[in-house]
Design a protein around this motif. Structure first.
Motif, PDB file in Angstrom:
ATOM      1  N   ALA A   9       0.721  -0.960  -0.183  1.00 21.47           N
ATOM      2  CA  ALA A   9      -0.206   0.004  -0.172  1.00 21.47           C
ATOM      3  C   ALA A   9       0.636   1.702   0.001  1.00 21.47           C
ATOM      4  O   ALA A   9       1.887   1.394   0.745  1.00 21.47           O
ATOM      5  N   VAL A  10       0.992   1.826  -0.648  1.00 22.73           N
ATOM      6  CA  VAL A  10       0.945   3.808  -0.773  1.00 22.73           C
ATOM      7  C   VAL A  10      -0.350   4.422  -0.061  1.00 22.73           C
ATOM      8  O   VAL A  10      -1.060   4.382  -0.397  1.00 22.73           O
ATOM      9  N   VAL A  11       0.283   4.908   1.626  1.00 23.12           N
ATOM     10  CA  VAL A  11      -0.067   6.086   1.988  1.00 23.12           C
ATOM     11  C   VAL A  11       0.222   7.201   1.669  1.00 23.12           C
ATOM     12  O   VAL A  11       1.039   7.903   2.266  1.00 23.12           O
ATOM     13  N   THR A  12      -0.363   8.535   1.323  1.00 22.65           N
ATOM     14  CA  THR A  12       0.292   9.988   1.101  1.00 22.65           C
ATOM     15  C   THR A  12       0.012  10.428   2.130  1.00 22.65           C
ATOM     16  O   THR A  12      -1.166  10.103   3.125  1.00 22.65           O
ATOM     17  N   ILE A  22      -4.387   5.009   9.376  1.00 19.38           N
ATOM     18  CA  ILE A  22      -4.966   4.671   8.518  1.00 19.38           C
ATOM     19  C   ILE A  22      -3.159   3.559   8.127  1.00 19.38           C
ATOM     20  O   ILE A  22      -2.443   2.048   7.548  1.00 19.38           O
ATOM     21  N   ALA A  23      -1.844   3.984   7.583  1.00 18.56           N
ATOM     22  CA  ALA A  23      -0.507   3.165   7.602  1.00 18.56           C
ATOM     23  C   ALA A  23      -0.241   2.429   9.155  1.00 18.56           C
ATOM     24  O   ALA A  23      -0.079   0.860   8.403  1.00 18.56           O
ATOM     25  N   GLU A  24      -0.315   2.535  10.871  1.00 23.74           N
ATOM     26  CA  GLU A  24      -0.063   1.236  11.197  1.00 23.74           C
ATOM     27  C   GLU A  24      -0.695   0.624  10.929  1.00 23.74           C
ATOM     28  O   GLU A  24      -0.750  -0.468  11.773  1.00 23.74           O
ATOM     29  N   LEU A  25      -2.469   0.864  11.112  1.00 27.81           N
ATOM     30  CA  LEU A  25      -3.181  -0.419  10.844  1.00 27.81           C
ATOM     31  C   LEU A  25      -3.495  -1.477  10.020  1.00 27.81           C
ATOM     32  O   LEU A  25      -3.388  -2.658  10.094  1.00 27.81           O
ATOM     33  N   TYR A  26      -2.773  -0.409   8.861  1.00 24.89           N
ATOM     34  CA  TYR A  26      -2.228  -1.503   7.778  1.00 24.89           C
ATOM     35  C   TYR A  26      -1.154  -2.485   7.566  1.00 24.89           C
ATOM     36  O   TYR A  26      -1.704  -3.801   7.153  1.00 24.89           O
ATOM     37  N   ALA A  27      -0.406  -1.686   8.146  1.00 22.92           N
ATOM     38  CA  ALA A  27       1.301  -2.780   8.279  1.00 22.92           C
ATOM     39  C   ALA A  27       0.440  -3.928  10.211  1.00 22.92           C
ATOM     40  O   ALA A  27       1.086  -4.816   9.402  1.00 22.92           O
ATOM     41  N   LYS A  28       0.297  -3.366  11.158  1.00 21.44           N
ATOM     42  CA  LYS A  28      -0.836  -4.360  11.862  1.00 21.44           C
ATOM     43  C   LYS A  28      -1.305  -5.518  11.151  1.00 21.44           C
ATOM     44  O   LYS A  28      -1.519  -6.621  11.366  1.00 21.44           O
ATOM     45  N   GLU A  29      -1.963  -5.334  10.103  1.00 23.15           N
ATOM     46  CA  GLU A  29      -3.375  -6.067   8.905  1.00 23.15           C
ATOM     47  C   GLU A  29      -2.242  -6.689   8.132  1.00 23.15           C
ATOM     48  O   GLU A  29      -2.668  -7.401   7.787  1.00 23.15           O
ATOM     49  N   GLY A  30      -0.143  -6.796   8.126  1.00 22.26           N
ATOM     50  CA  GLY A  30       0.202  -7.363   6.768  1.00 22.26           C
ATOM     51  C   GLY A  30       0.459  -6.974   5.890  1.00 22.26           C
ATOM     52  O   GLY A  30       1.388  -7.857   5.073  1.00 22.26           O
ATOM     53  N   ALA A  31      -0.074  -5.572   5.466  1.00 16.83           N
ATOM     54  CA  ALA A  31       0.527  -5.214   4.341  1.00 16.83           C
ATOM     55  C   ALA A  31       2.244  -4.549   4.680  1.00 16.83           C
ATOM     56  O   ALA A  31       2.813  -3.715   6.006  1.00 16.83           O
ATOM     57  N   TYR A  32       2.692  -3.598   3.823  1.00 11.62           N
ATOM     58  CA  TYR A  32       4.126  -3.523   3.601  1.00 11.62           C
ATOM     59  C   TYR A  32       3.123  -2.449   2.732  1.00 11.62           C
ATOM     60  O   TYR A  32       2.654  -1.855   1.618  1.00 11.62           O
ATOM     61  N   VAL A  33       3.956  -1.040   3.733  1.00  7.06           N
ATOM     62  CA  VAL A  33       3.101   0.306   3.635  1.00  7.06           C
ATOM     63  C   VAL A  33       4.244   1.299   3.706  1.00  7.06           C
ATOM     64  O   VAL A  33       5.327   1.567   3.974  1.00  7.06           O
ATOM     65  N   VAL A  34       3.960   2.169   2.130  1.00  4.64           N
ATOM     66  CA  VAL A  34       4.792   3.160   2.166  1.00  4.64           C
ATOM     67  C   VAL A  34       4.062   4.638   2.297  1.00  4.64           C
ATOM     68  O   VAL A  34       3.305   4.599   1.857  1.00  4.64           O
ATOM     69  N   ILE A  35       4.599   5.346   2.975  1.00  5.02           N
ATOM     70  CA  ILE A  35       4.224   6.733   3.715  1.00  5.02           C
ATOM     71  C   ILE A  35       4.919   7.329   2.666  1.00  5.02           C
ATOM     72  O   ILE A  35       6.250   7.686   2.784  1.00  5.02           O
ATOM     73  N   ASP A  81      -0.926  -2.642  -4.206  1.00  2.00           N
ATOM     74  CA  ASP A  81      -2.087  -2.959  -4.238  1.00  2.00           C
ATOM     75  C   ASP A  81      -3.650  -1.997  -3.513  1.00  2.00           C
ATOM     76  O   ASP A  81      -4.267  -2.174  -4.310  1.00  2.00           O
ATOM     77  N   ILE A  82      -3.063  -0.962  -3.287  1.00  2.00           N
ATOM     78  CA  ILE A  82      -3.587  -0.436  -2.460  1.00  2.00           C
ATOM     79  C   ILE A  82      -3.555   1.072  -2.887  1.00  2.00           C
ATOM     80  O   ILE A  82      -1.455   1.682  -1.719  1.00  2.00           O
ATOM     81  N   LEU A  83      -3.712   2.236  -2.887  1.00  2.00           N
ATOM     82  CA  LEU A  83      -3.311   3.758  -3.153  1.00  2.00           C
ATOM     83  C   LEU A  83      -4.500   4.162  -1.616  1.00  2.00           C
ATOM     84  O   LEU A  83      -5.809   4.358  -2.660  1.00  2.00           O
ATOM     85  N   VAL A  84      -3.873   5.140  -1.005  1.00  2.00           N
ATOM     86  CA  VAL A  84      -4.985   6.139  -0.035  1.00  2.00           C
ATOM     87  C   VAL A  84      -3.965   7.455  -0.620  1.00  2.00           C
ATOM     88  O   VAL A  84      -3.336   7.856  -0.077  1.00  2.00           O
ATOM     89  N   ILE A 133      -8.369   4.449  -2.039  1.00  2.00           N
ATOM     90  CA  ILE A 133      -9.285   4.749  -0.906  1.00  2.00           C
ATOM     91  C   ILE A 133      -8.809   6.661  -1.228  1.00  2.00           C
ATOM     92  O   ILE A 133      -7.798   7.316  -1.177  1.00  2.00           O
ATOM     93  N   ASN A 134      -9.906   7.345  -1.717  1.00  2.00           N
ATOM     94  CA  ASN A 134      -9.425   8.938  -1.678  1.00  2.00           C
ATOM     95  C   ASN A 134     -10.167   9.999  -0.483  1.00  2.00           C
ATOM     96  O   ASN A 134     -11.490   9.324  -0.187  1.00  2.00           O
ATOM     97  N   LEU A 135      -9.030  10.203  -0.163  1.00  2.00           N
ATOM     98  CA  LEU A 135      -9.847  11.665   1.170  1.00  2.00           C
ATOM     99  C   LEU A 135     -10.728  12.466   0.798  1.00  2.00           C
ATOM    100  O   LEU A 135     -10.280  12.996   0.235  1.00  2.00           O
ATOM    101  N   SER A 136     -11.539  12.352   1.088  1.00  2.00           N
ATOM    102  CA  SER A 136     -12.720  13.301   1.055  1.00  2.00           C
ATOM    103  C   SER A 136     -13.068  14.628   1.854  1.00  2.00           C
ATOM    104  O   SER A 136     -12.163  13.796   3.381  1.00  2.00           O
ATOM    105  N   THR A 137     -14.125  14.588   2.786  1.00  2.00           N
ATOM    106  CA  THR A 137     -14.465  15.338   3.703  1.00  2.00           C
ATOM    107  C   THR A 137     -16.137  15.777   3.672  1.00  2.00           C
ATOM    108  O   THR A 137     -17.203  15.619   2.914  1.00  2.00           O
ATOM    109  N   VAL A 138     -16.464  15.756   4.851  1.00  2.00           N
ATOM    110  CA  VAL A 138     -17.758  15.629   4.781  1.00  2.00           C
ATOM    111  C   VAL A 138     -18.470  17.292   4.414  1.00  2.00           C
ATOM    112  O   VAL A 138     -19.684  17.003   3.645  1.00  2.00           O
TER     113      VAL A 138
END
Ligand SMILES: NC(=O)c1ccc[n+]([C@@H]2O[C@H](COP(=O)([O-])OP(=O)(O)OC[C@H]3O[C@@H](n4cnc5c(N)ncnc54)[C@H](OP(=O)(O)O)[C@@H]3O)[C@@H](O)[C@H]2O)c1
Length: 249
Positions: A9-12, A22-35, A81-84, A133-138
């Motif tokens: 996963a990439v998390v900007t 998000i990065a910490e939770l993804y890593a905890k769930e087994g993903a390799y995360v690039v921030i 696999d995942i772009l945030v 996954i894109n971050l929007s706002t209410v």
């Protein structure tokens, strides 16, 4: 539970706030995360917490920095696999004071960089039948005064999300967005308002939240995990509100 076992996963903006959670939770769930972010210190601190997290320093409003991220991922993992698309900035200004420089700053990050990151990551995401996954706002659908540059930019993000979901469905790629309400992060400390006006602004927003409180980055990350994992396998083009009921009105 290993919901993201061996995914990449990439998390900007993954060095702080929602992106870090998000990065910490993804890593905890087994993903390799690039921030990714401009400041090395918060990236380094986040990566120090989990061996599965690594980082690239860069300003993603610059296309060559986005290319650096993609090259790093290709070389280190050979897949994505995942772009945030999480990095964002929220100017708080009445339209009477907004300048075109303010407009450029908001749209360069919240819109243009998100599009650039998506375009450059897409070949890898398509290859892995991954998801975005894109971050929007209410605020994109429930507007508030003094946020026009921000909510205008995020309204574009929501429509990109739906269009891309339609376009990429045949490739097996899911695209979703999360629309947080008021989440306690640094974003609240970097407005253009004076301390007193910022406090009033926050109190005004808190008063509109049915839960009567700000949310936490972890509460957003939990939804980002659902969307990124197989639990969200039939979800695409969705905008998930994580806002303590704020957007229900
Ligand atoms: N917190 C809320 O109440 C709330 C509500 C609705 C939506 N959101 C959205 O949620 C997302 C995350 O926000 P947050 O609250 O977690 O804020 P935050 O803690 O301020 O995080 C923003 C992140 O973006 C990074 N960033 C900013 N400009 C960048 C650039 N040019 N290149 C690379 N990275 C950059 C920052 O790192 P550097 O400064 O080191 O670059 C930082 O890590 C944003 O899209 C925001 O609009 C937040």
């Amino acid at each position: 539970m290993d919901l993201l076992k061996d995914k990449v996963a990439v998390v900007t903006g993954g060095g702080s706030g929602i992106g870090r959670a998000i990065a910490e939770l993804y890593a905890k769930e087994g993903a390799y995360v690039v921030i990714v972010g401009r400041r090395e210190a918060p990236l380094k601190e986040t990566a120090a917490g989990d061996k599965k997290i690594s980082y690239v320093v860069g300003d993603i409003t610059k296309s060559d920095n986005v290319a650096n991220v993609v090259n790093y991922v290709k070389e280190k993992f050979g897949r994505l696999d995942i772009l945030v698309n999480n990095a964002g900035w929220c100017p708080v200004q009445p339209i009477k004071e907004v300048t075109l420089a303010d407009y450029d700053k908001a749209f360069d990050l919240d819109v243009r960089a998100l599009v650039d990151m998506t375009i450059q990551c897409l070949p890898l995401i398509v290859k892995s039948k991954g998801n975005i996954i894109n971050l929007s706002t209410v605020g994109a659908t429930h507007r508030a005064p003094n946020l026009s540059m921000y909510v205008g930019a995020k309204a574009a993000v929501e429509n990109f999300t739906r269009c891309w979901a339609l376009e990429l469905a045949a490739d097996g790629v899911r695209v979703n967005a999360i629309a947080p309400g008021a989440i306690r992060t640094d974003i609240w400390n970097v407005t253009n308002l004076s301390d007193e006006d910022a406090k009033k602004h926050e109190e005004g927003i808190a008063a509109t939240i049915p839960f009567g409180r700000f949310g936490s980055p972890t509460e957003v990350a939990n939804v980002a995990l659902f969307l990124a994992s197989e639990m969200g396998s039939y979800v695409s083009g969705a905008i998930y509100a994580v806002d303590g009921g704020q957007g229900a009105a």
